[in-house]
Write an enzyme that holds these catalytic residues in place. Structure first.
Site, PDB file in Angstrom:
ATOM      1  N   GLN A 175     -50.021  63.065  20.144  1.00  0.00           N
ATOM      2  CA  GLN A 175     -51.150  63.553  19.991  1.00  0.00           C
ATOM      3  C   GLN A 175     -52.005  62.753  19.056  1.00  0.00           C
ATOM      4  O   GLN A 175     -53.164  62.203  19.218  1.00  0.00           O
ATOM      5  CB  GLN A 175     -51.359  65.081  19.702  1.00  0.00           C
ATOM      6  CG  GLN A 175     -51.121  66.119  21.196  1.00  0.00           C
ATOM      7  CD  GLN A 175     -50.964  67.686  20.648  1.00  0.00           C
ATOM      8  OE1 GLN A 175     -51.504  67.802  19.689  1.00  0.00           O
ATOM      9  NE2 GLN A 175     -50.532  68.217  21.803  1.00  0.00           N
ATOM     10  N   GLU A 180     -73.802  37.464   5.170  1.00  0.00           N
ATOM     11  CA  GLU A 180     -75.182  37.460   6.060  1.00  0.00           C
ATOM     12  C   GLU A 180     -75.422  38.833   6.193  1.00  0.00           C
ATOM     13  O   GLU A 180     -75.906  39.579   7.283  1.00  0.00           O
ATOM     14  CB  GLU A 180     -74.760  37.106   7.609  1.00  0.00           C
ATOM     15  CG  GLU A 180     -74.327  35.431   7.581  1.00  0.00           C
ATOM     16  CD  GLU A 180     -74.161  34.883   8.881  1.00  0.00           C
ATOM     17  OE1 GLU A 180     -74.725  35.418   9.914  1.00  0.00           O
ATOM     18  OE2 GLU A 180     -73.232  34.150   8.900  1.00  0.00           O
TER      19      GLU A 180
END
Length: 392
Positions: free
Chosen positions: A287, A371
């Site tokens: 899980q 950037e």
């Protein structure tokens, strides 16, 4: 491992035949020519041979993809450019840096701000990969604040005298030309220049001992009484808006590229979970493992919708810098989470360069910073939604 990608919302149905063909051509080229070399280049911090790679990419129409055929460029659209960036960063961020810098930070400013003579002289050769370019904006003391740049340009007859230093410049040491921005001492306006290798007073050096982007080159540009002829000034680049417009082109490419890195991490983790057994069962049946895979899957699927929509808006001439900031910020955060999650899921093997997540994890730290840092894009979006700019 044959890459399949993620397409939960059937975005492929929205792509044209040409868009799918360029994606497949780039994917096939990378699988055959580049992927086998990347891990060792990163390990040895010996950059890939970008001189050879540039010409190969040029043949495939990967450089300056969105620029017009008038200047012997591919004449493709922004979505095709995005798909190219996605494929190359799926292999390594340094490759996407090369493509995005060449296209958005070298070719775009020449096309958008250059003279007709400059366009005809440089764009065809850059598109074919015959020459390599770099982009000089960041300085040792000014990264997020280029408005305060210290590099100067002083007019002297038909020449300009440039002085200053640019750092963290992609492919600085091997570039044949550099698009450099400097502050005019006469009017304080930022202006753009094209510098050619070998110009007196212009030096190019490499920065080594990097923990990120080790398969590509990064370096410094030195300008000491460097004389540049007037015909090498970008005539339409007047003010700080010009370099910001260039950055938007590359930031858009990053939004797609980051998803490529994220998808590679996801697929590596998924394949590993399906093949690895612990406590008598496959990891994929656990899980907690499924929760991690689902989180990556959902984040990537949402990011694809964002970049695709921004690409179509840009193709229609409607995209904004704020939307590009949203895409860059969101998708790089996605890639950062996916790289870390995938590395965790591989356990001890996750730190081996035999698997890609640890390399992507290191590279994305650079992408997260350059950037426009994550914080800068937060402030761009914050100013947009509140109407109160928070920049000092």
């Amino acid at each position: 491992m044959t890459f399949k990608g993620i397409d939960f919302f059937n975005l492929d149905d929205e792509l044209s035949k040409e868009e799918k063909l360029i994606r497949q051509a780039v994917r096939d080229y990378l699988a055959k020519e580049i992927e086998p070399l990347v891990a060792e280049a990163f390990h040895a911090e010996k950059p890939l041979n970008f001189t050879a790679i540039a010409s190969q990419m040029g043949e495939l129409g990967m450089l300056g993809a969105f620029l017009p055929q008038e200047y012997e460029c591919p004449g493709a659209n922004y979505v095709e450019f995005g798909l190219i960036c996605q494929e190359v960063e799926r292999v390594d961020s340094a490759l996407r840096s090369f493509v995005a810098v060449t296209s958005g930070l070298v070719m775009y400013p020449i096309w958008r701000f250059g003279s007709e003579e400059q366009k005809k002289k440089y764009l065809p050769r850059l598109s074919r990969g015959e020459i390599i370019g770099c982009y000089g904006l960041t300085e040792p003391n000014h990264g997020s604040d280029p408005v305060s740049m210290e590099t100067t340009a002083q007019k002297d007859g038909r020449e300009w005298i440039l002085n200053g230093t640019k750092t963290w410049i992609t492919e600085a040491d091997i570039a044949d030309i550099a698009v450099v921005f400097a502050r005019d001492t006469s009017d304080d306006k930022v202006k753009g220049f094209i510098l050619e290798r070998g110009t007196k007073g212009f030096t190019q050096s490499n920065i080594d001992r990097k923990g990120s982007m080790r398969a590509g080159g990064v370096g410094e540009l030195g300008l000491v009484n460097c004389r540049v002829p007037e015909e090498n000034r970008l005539p339409e680049a007047q003010g700080i808006k010009a370099p910001f417009m260039c950055l938007n082109q590359a930031r858009y490419g990053i939004s797609w590229g980051a998803l490529g890195a994220a998808m590679d991490c996801y697929e590596t983790a998924l394949t590993y979970a399906r093949e690895r057994k612990q406590f008598g069962r496959y990891l994929a049946s656990c899980q907690l493992v499924q929760q991690k895979l689902v989180d990556m899957f959902m984040d990537i699927s949402k990011g694809q919708l964002v970049s695709y929509r921004v690409g179509r808006l840009l193709d229609a001439g409607q995209g904004s810098h704020v939307q590009i900031s949203f895409a860059k910020k969101n998708n790089v955060l996605t890639a950062r989470r996916c790289a870390r999650t995938a590395r965790d899921m591989l356990g001890a093997n996750g730190i081996s360069l035999d698997y890609s997540p640890i390399r992507h994890m290191a590279n994305i730290e650079s992408v997260f910073t350059y950037e426009g840092t994550n914080d800068i894009h937060t402030l761009i979006l914050g100013g947009h939604i509140t109407g109160h700019p928070a920049f000092a």
